[in-house]
Design a protein around this motif. Structure first.
Motif, PDB file in Angstrom:
ATOM      1  N   ILE A  98       0.834  -1.208   0.000  1.00 17.08           N
ATOM      2  CA  ILE A  98       0.000   0.000   0.000  1.00 17.08           C
ATOM      3  C   ILE A  98       0.865   1.253   0.000  1.00 17.08           C
ATOM      4  CG2 ILE A  98      -1.636   1.351   1.376  1.00 17.08           C
ATOM      5  CD1 ILE A  98      -2.800  -1.388   2.324  1.00 17.08           C
ATOM      6  N   GLU A  99       1.864   1.279   0.884  1.00 18.40           N
ATOM      7  CA  GLU A  99       2.713   2.471   0.956  1.00 18.40           C
ATOM      8  C   GLU A  99       3.479   2.671  -0.347  1.00 18.40           C
ATOM      9  OE1 GLU A  99       2.325   4.623   3.186  1.00 18.40           O
ATOM     10  OE2 GLU A  99       0.990   3.308   4.328  1.00 18.40           O
ATOM     11  N   PHE A 100       3.957   1.572  -0.949  1.00 19.59           N
ATOM     12  CA  PHE A 100       4.733   1.686  -2.180  1.00 19.59           C
ATOM     13  C   PHE A 100       3.891   2.261  -3.316  1.00 19.59           C
ATOM     14  CE2 PHE A 100       6.457   0.026  -6.190  1.00 19.59           C
ATOM     15  CZ  PHE A 100       7.783   0.427  -6.084  1.00 19.59           C
ATOM     16  N   PHE A 101       2.737   1.660  -3.565  1.00 19.19           N
ATOM     17  CA  PHE A 101       1.972   2.078  -4.740  1.00 19.19           C
ATOM     18  C   PHE A 101       1.191   3.366  -4.529  1.00 19.19           C
ATOM     19  CE2 PHE A 101       2.809  -2.320  -6.019  1.00 19.19           C
ATOM     20  CZ  PHE A 101       3.295  -2.074  -7.290  1.00 19.19           C
ATOM     21  N   ARG A 102       0.972   3.746  -3.253  1.00 19.77           N
ATOM     22  CA  ARG A 102       0.385   5.067  -3.035  1.00 19.77           C
ATOM     23  C   ARG A 102       1.458   6.145  -3.134  1.00 19.77           C
ATOM     24  NH1 ARG A 102      -3.679   5.974   1.722  1.00 19.77           N
ATOM     25  NH2 ARG A 102      -1.823   5.585   2.953  1.00 19.77           N
ATOM     26  N   GLY A 103       2.716   5.717  -2.970  1.00 21.45           N
ATOM     27  CA  GLY A 103       3.807   6.685  -2.907  1.00 21.45           C
ATOM     28  C   GLY A 103       4.419   7.037  -4.248  1.00 21.45           C
ATOM     29  N   ILE A 104       4.215   6.180  -5.269  1.00 25.91           N
ATOM     30  CA  ILE A 104       4.816   6.497  -6.574  1.00 25.91           C
ATOM     31  C   ILE A 104       3.723   6.948  -7.545  1.00 25.91           C
ATOM     32  CG2 ILE A 104       6.721   4.858  -6.263  1.00 25.91           C
ATOM     33  CD1 ILE A 104       5.250   2.991  -8.184  1.00 25.91           C
ATOM     34  N   PRO A 105       4.103   7.782  -8.542  1.00 26.30           N
ATOM     35  CA  PRO A 105       3.104   8.235  -9.519  1.00 26.30           C
ATOM     36  C   PRO A 105       2.543   7.061 -10.319  1.00 26.30           C
ATOM     37  CG  PRO A 105       5.129   9.515  -9.696  1.00 26.30           C
ATOM     38  CD  PRO A 105       5.426   8.364  -8.791  1.00 26.30           C
ATOM     39  N   ALA A 106       1.261   7.085 -10.583  1.00 22.20           N
ATOM     40  CA  ALA A 106       0.628   6.015 -11.351  1.00 22.20           C
ATOM     41  C   ALA A 106       1.284   5.868 -12.730  1.00 22.20           C
ATOM     42  CB  ALA A 106      -0.869   6.294 -11.497  1.00 22.20           C
ATOM     43  N   LEU A 107       1.775   6.997 -13.251  1.00 21.15           N
ATOM     44  CA  LEU A 107       2.407   6.981 -14.577  1.00 21.15           C
ATOM     45  C   LEU A 107       3.576   6.003 -14.617  1.00 21.15           C
ATOM     46  CD1 LEU A 107       2.304   8.332 -17.360  1.00 21.15           C
ATOM     47  CD2 LEU A 107       3.935  10.020 -16.517  1.00 21.15           C
ATOM     48  N   LEU A 108       4.356   5.965 -13.522  1.00 20.94           N
ATOM     49  CA  LEU A 108       5.496   5.053 -13.467  1.00 20.94           C
ATOM     50  C   LEU A 108       5.040   3.601 -13.531  1.00 20.94           C
ATOM     51  CD1 LEU A 108       8.008   6.556 -10.871  1.00 20.94           C
ATOM     52  CD2 LEU A 108       7.758   6.970 -13.324  1.00 20.94           C
ATOM     53  N   VAL A 109       3.910   3.311 -12.919  1.00 20.77           N
ATOM     54  CA  VAL A 109       3.398   1.940 -12.931  1.00 20.77           C
ATOM     55  C   VAL A 109       3.033   1.547 -14.365  1.00 20.77           C
ATOM     56  CG1 VAL A 109       1.646   0.378 -12.029  1.00 20.77           C
ATOM     57  CG2 VAL A 109       2.582   2.183 -10.571  1.00 20.77           C
ATOM     58  N   PHE A 110       2.413   2.492 -15.080  1.00 25.07           N
ATOM     59  CA  PHE A 110       2.051   2.211 -16.471  1.00 25.07           C
ATOM     60  C   PHE A 110       3.288   1.949 -17.311  1.00 25.07           C
ATOM     61  CE2 PHE A 110      -2.396   2.597 -17.143  1.00 25.07           C
ATOM     62  CZ  PHE A 110      -2.840   3.255 -16.028  1.00 25.07           C
ATOM     63  N   ILE A 111       4.303   2.776 -17.138  1.00 20.64           N
ATOM     64  CA  ILE A 111       5.529   2.591 -17.918  1.00 20.64           C
ATOM     65  C   ILE A 111       6.175   1.261 -17.563  1.00 20.64           C
ATOM     66  CG2 ILE A 111       7.852   3.490 -18.328  1.00 20.64           C
ATOM     67  CD1 ILE A 111       6.667   6.300 -17.866  1.00 20.64           C
ATOM     68  N   ALA A 112       6.213   0.958 -16.248  1.00 22.17           N
ATOM     69  CA  ALA A 112       6.824  -0.293 -15.797  1.00 22.17           C
ATOM     70  C   ALA A 112       6.125  -1.487 -16.433  1.00 22.17           C
ATOM     71  CB  ALA A 112       6.778  -0.387 -14.283  1.00 22.17           C
ATOM     72  N   PHE A 113       4.795  -1.450 -16.467  1.00 24.56           N
ATOM     73  CA  PHE A 113       4.064  -2.589 -17.014  1.00 24.56           C
ATOM     74  C   PHE A 113       4.060  -2.605 -18.532  1.00 24.56           C
ATOM     75  CE2 PHE A 113       2.834  -3.567 -12.837  1.00 24.56           C
ATOM     76  CZ  PHE A 113       2.515  -4.916 -12.881  1.00 24.56           C
ATOM     77  N   GLY A 114       3.987  -1.406 -19.121  1.00 21.19           N
ATOM     78  CA  GLY A 114       3.919  -1.343 -20.573  1.00 21.19           C
ATOM     79  C   GLY A 114       5.233  -1.731 -21.229  1.00 21.19           C
ATOM     80  N   TYR A 115       6.356  -1.319 -20.597  1.00 18.27           N
ATOM     81  CA  TYR A 115       7.650  -1.552 -21.225  1.00 18.27           C
ATOM     82  C   TYR A 115       8.515  -2.521 -20.447  1.00 18.27           C
ATOM     83  CZ  TYR A 115       6.096   2.405 -23.934  1.00 18.27           C
ATOM     84  OH  TYR A 115       5.362   3.216 -24.735  1.00 18.27           O
ATOM     85  N   GLY A 116       8.342  -2.532 -19.114  1.00 13.63           N
ATOM     86  CA  GLY A 116       9.177  -3.394 -18.269  1.00 13.63           C
ATOM     87  C   GLY A 116       8.834  -4.860 -18.414  1.00 13.63           C
ATOM     88  N   VAL A 117       7.555  -5.185 -18.414  1.00 10.50           N
ATOM     89  CA  VAL A 117       7.148  -6.591 -18.453  1.00 10.50           C
ATOM     90  C   VAL A 117       7.584  -7.276 -19.754  1.00 10.50           C
ATOM     91  CG1 VAL A 117       5.150  -8.134 -18.567  1.00 10.50           C
ATOM     92  CG2 VAL A 117       5.301  -6.410 -16.766  1.00 10.50           C
ATOM     93  N   PRO A 118       7.368  -6.635 -20.909  1.00 13.40           N
ATOM     94  CA  PRO A 118       7.837  -7.286 -22.143  1.00 13.40           C
ATOM     95  C   PRO A 118       9.345  -7.520 -22.132  1.00 13.40           C
ATOM     96  CG  PRO A 118       6.376  -5.466 -22.652  1.00 13.40           C
ATOM     97  CD  PRO A 118       6.631  -5.403 -21.186  1.00 13.40           C
ATOM     98  N   LEU A 119      10.101  -6.543 -21.574  1.00 19.40           N
ATOM     99  CA  LEU A 119      11.554  -6.711 -21.509  1.00 19.40           C
ATOM    100  C   LEU A 119      11.922  -7.837 -20.562  1.00 19.40           C
ATOM    101  CD1 LEU A 119      12.935  -3.047 -21.380  1.00 19.40           C
ATOM    102  CD2 LEU A 119      13.126  -4.726 -23.236  1.00 19.40           C
ATOM    103  N   ALA A 120      11.275  -7.875 -19.406  1.00 22.65           N
ATOM    104  CA  ALA A 120      11.656  -8.829 -18.366  1.00 22.65           C
ATOM    105  C   ALA A 120      11.290 -10.257 -18.749  1.00 22.65           C
ATOM    106  CB  ALA A 120      10.998  -8.455 -17.038  1.00 22.65           C
ATOM    107  N   PHE A 121      10.102 -10.432 -19.308  1.00 24.46           N
ATOM    108  CA  PHE A 121       9.629 -11.807 -19.533  1.00 24.46           C
ATOM    109  C   PHE A 121       9.510 -12.169 -21.008  1.00 24.46           C
ATOM    110  CE2 PHE A 121       7.712 -10.259 -15.545  1.00 24.46           C
ATOM    111  CZ  PHE A 121       8.366 -11.107 -14.659  1.00 24.46           C
ATOM    112  N   GLY A 122       9.823 -11.230 -21.856  1.00 25.23           N
ATOM    113  CA  GLY A 122       9.732 -11.516 -23.278  1.00 25.23           C
ATOM    114  C   GLY A 122       8.325 -11.800 -23.759  1.00 25.23           C
ATOM    115  N   VAL A 123       7.313 -11.317 -22.996  1.00 25.02           N
ATOM    116  CA  VAL A 123       5.928 -11.504 -23.452  1.00 25.02           C
ATOM    117  C   VAL A 123       5.342 -10.152 -23.827  1.00 25.02           C
ATOM    118  CG1 VAL A 123       5.370 -13.620 -22.215  1.00 25.02           C
ATOM    119  CG2 VAL A 123       5.181 -11.418 -21.042  1.00 25.02           C
ATOM    120  N   GLN A 124       4.525 -10.136 -24.850  1.00 25.91           N
ATOM    121  CA  GLN A 124       3.875  -8.898 -25.263  1.00 25.91           C
ATOM    122  C   GLN A 124       2.405  -9.000 -24.904  1.00 25.91           C
ATOM    123  OE1 GLN A 124       5.695  -6.221 -26.696  1.00 25.91           O
ATOM    124  NE2 GLN A 124       3.839  -5.288 -25.900  1.00 25.91           N
ATOM    125  N   TRP A 125       2.014  -8.274 -23.829  1.00 25.03           N
ATOM    126  CA  TRP A 125       0.634  -8.364 -23.401  1.00 25.03           C
ATOM    127  C   TRP A 125      -0.261  -7.451 -24.215  1.00 25.03           C
ATOM    128  CZ3 TRP A 125       1.510  -8.052 -17.422  1.00 25.03           C
ATOM    129  CH2 TRP A 125       1.817  -9.339 -16.958  1.00 25.03           C
TER     130      TRP A 125
END
Ligand code: ATP
Ligand code: MG
Lengths: 263, 262
Positions: A98-125
């Motif tokens: 709760i503290e982590f995700f309330r503390g960072i901008p939502a925009l960062l979460v979108f970038i992390a999931f949009g670009y981080g996940v494909p890089l990390a796991f090689g999957v394109q969601w």
């Protein structure tokens, strides 16, 4: 000459009104109306935005918000129950999340999931899934705190009465405590939906295809393609209000209803 | 089905408490309680505020976890770490000072919810049992009212009907009339009196000395976490042997009493 309290109040009101009128007039005079007409209020050129901003943009904004809310509500309930658990590890995990995700901008979460996940796991969601998860992750952190407060607002005697009737802990929570907590949190939960509606605009950072555009993306696209300056954003903004104002009224209605009766 | 609804003859369980101790932090609230309630017996628990009456009652259905000692309820040993708490609690009805009715359910659903969810009775059967018990407490005509549409005395009677709907073998009452307006106290007490007549085992924390005198088979006086005196009602309330009991009763029976040095 002495004034009565009522006369003083009336004079004070006149002075406030005068200041307000002068401020508006100054703003109107200082504005470059010619530029405004072509760049902000140029409604003559926005025809091409319709009907897609309505049929595609509004629809997608509503879909993304709804999916994010469903994930956020389930995740938030789980986190709230974890936070109230007697098992310390659960409490720590929930608090950290709760503290982590309330503390960072939502925009960062979108970038992390949009670009981080494909890089990390090689999957394109699929974009819808990315939006659903990342909006849901952010929403669950906020909703968890709302639900925790609601669960704690249900008197302890309710749980004790349910347990005394032989209900196991989970059954007492599901049948007795959570329905009462839900009524308490209905107004703040409606406000969470409003925040979520606006947060769904952040997905412009993801590469979207035309059929995935939501309201803000339509607005930004219109700026570059229609030659009407910022006018398309104004249109997008109006569509958000069409959604958020009724929600706000709904929240207020829930509020006055729960104030009138405890049931 | 018919035995559930029609039997007023209660299958009663007893309680056996041996050397029960309970502390909150360093504050020992129950200091070795021994107490037996035989099946069908009505025992009233009296004593000053803070003496541990509620704590004792709540230990019996494990709303509080005892630190030491043993509690036997019906066929269950409550203090056995492996006891099936939920099955044990079905046999033990509890009535709270603050009623604790479920505010989002009407009187009928308050009575039927645990029957359907815990005893797995069908809704129709549960409703029938609930209505029977609401009639038993004189509220059959208010079955569809919600708690906030009922007076305190009516709410408490619904709470009793709710507990009875689980066909308990023992009923615990924690000051059931203390939160009530004086004019509704009588209705609740008369429901409890009838229950006692039907042979229900009852352990009742109360300040109603008239009720204790009339209904209780035995009265137990607690003070400072121990049982100070116990015996038949007439003896404990009428002619107490212990000075602490005398002092307590003097204050309860005559609240305006002022101590005068002689
Ligand atoms: N959850 C708790 N945590 C800490 N202390 C508690 C708790 N519950 C009760 N106590 C303490 O235990 C003592 C006995 O309380 P209890 O409620 O059993 O008394 P009682 O005889 O029922 O009093 P009353 O007539 O006022 O209801 C009191 O000193 C109280 O402060
Ligand atoms: Mg008490």
């Amino acid at each position: 000459m002495a004034m009565t309290a009522r006369q003083r109040a009336r004079v004070s009101l006149y002075v406030q009104a005068a200041i307000f009128v002068v401020a508006i007039a100054a703003l109107v005079l200082a504005t470059d109306w010619k530029t405004m007409a072509t760049n902000v209020f140029n409604f003559g050129k926005i025809g091409p935005m319709f009907p897609d901003i309505f049929l595609v943009g509004l629809k997608n904004t509503l879909i993304y918000t709804f999916l994010g809310f469903v994930v956020g509500l389930s995740g938030g309930l789980l986190l709230a129950l974890m936070k109230l658990s007697s098992f310390p590890l659960y409490r720590w995990i929930a608090t950290g999340y709760i503290e982590f995700f309330r503390g960072i901008p939502a925009l960062l979460v979108f970038i992390a999931f949009g670009y981080g996940v494909p890089l990390a796991f090689g999957v394109q969601w699929n974009v819808t899934i990315i939006v659903m998860i990342s909006l849901g992750i952010v929403a669950s952190a906020y909703i968890a705190e709302t639900l925790r407060a609601g669960l704690q607002a249900v008197p302890k005697g309710q749980l004790e009465a349910a347990r005394s009737l032989g209900m196991p802990q989970w059954r007492a929570m599901v049948t007795i405590v959570i329905p009462q907590a839900f009524k308490i949190v209905l107004p703040p939960l409606t406000n969470e939906v409003i925040l979520l509606t606006k947060d769904s605009s952040l997905i412009y950072v993801l590469g979207l295809t035309a059929s995935q555009y939501e309201l803000t993306k339509f607005g930004r696209d219109g700026i570059s393609s229609l030659g009407a300056g910022l006018t398309p954003l104004l249109v997008a903004g109006a569509f958000y209000l069409v959604v958020t104002i009724p929600l706000s009224l709904l929240a207020r209605k829930f509020e006055s209803r729960s104030a009138r009766t405890k049931r | 089905m018919n035995d559930v609804v029609n039997s007023t003859a209660v299958h009663a369980a007893g309680v056996d408490i041996t050397d029960l101790r309970k502390s909150y932090g360093s504050n020992e609230v129950l200091k070795g309680i021994n107490l037996t309630v035989k099946p069908g017996e009505v025992v009233c628990l009296i004593g000053p505020s803070g003496s541990g009456k509620s704590t004792l009652l709540r230990c019996v259905n494990l709303l509080e976890q005892p630190n030491q000692g043993s509690i036997h309820v019906g066929g269950f040993e409550a203090t056995d770490p492996d006891v099936d708490i939920d099955r044990m609690r079905r046999k033990v009805g509890m009535v709270f000072q603050q009623f604790n009715l479920f505010p989002h359910l009407n009187a009928l659903r308050n009575c039927s919810i645990a029957q359907t969810k815990v005893l797995k009775r069908s809704q129709a059967e549960a409703d029938k049992v609930s209505l029977h018990n609401l009639e038993r407490v004189g509220l059959g005509h208010l079955a569809d009212r919600f708690p906030d549409q009922l007076s305190g005395g009516q709410q408490q009677r619904v709470a009793i009907a709710r507990a009875l709907s689980m066909n308990p073998e023992l009923m615990l009452f924690d000051e059931p009339t203390s939160a009530l307006d004086p004019e509704t106290v009588g209705d609740v007490l008369s429901v409890m009196r009838n229950l006692a007549k039907e042979g229900m085992t009852m352990l009742v924390v109360t300040h109603e000395m008239g009720f204790a005198r009339e209904v209780a088979d035995r009265v137990v006086f607690m003070d400072g976490g121990v049982v100070v005196e116990e015996g038949v009602a007439e003896q404990v309330i009428g002619s107490p042997a212990q000075p602490r009991t005398k002092e307590f009763l003097r204050r309860v029976l005559d609240p305006t009493h002022i101590e005068i040095e002689e």
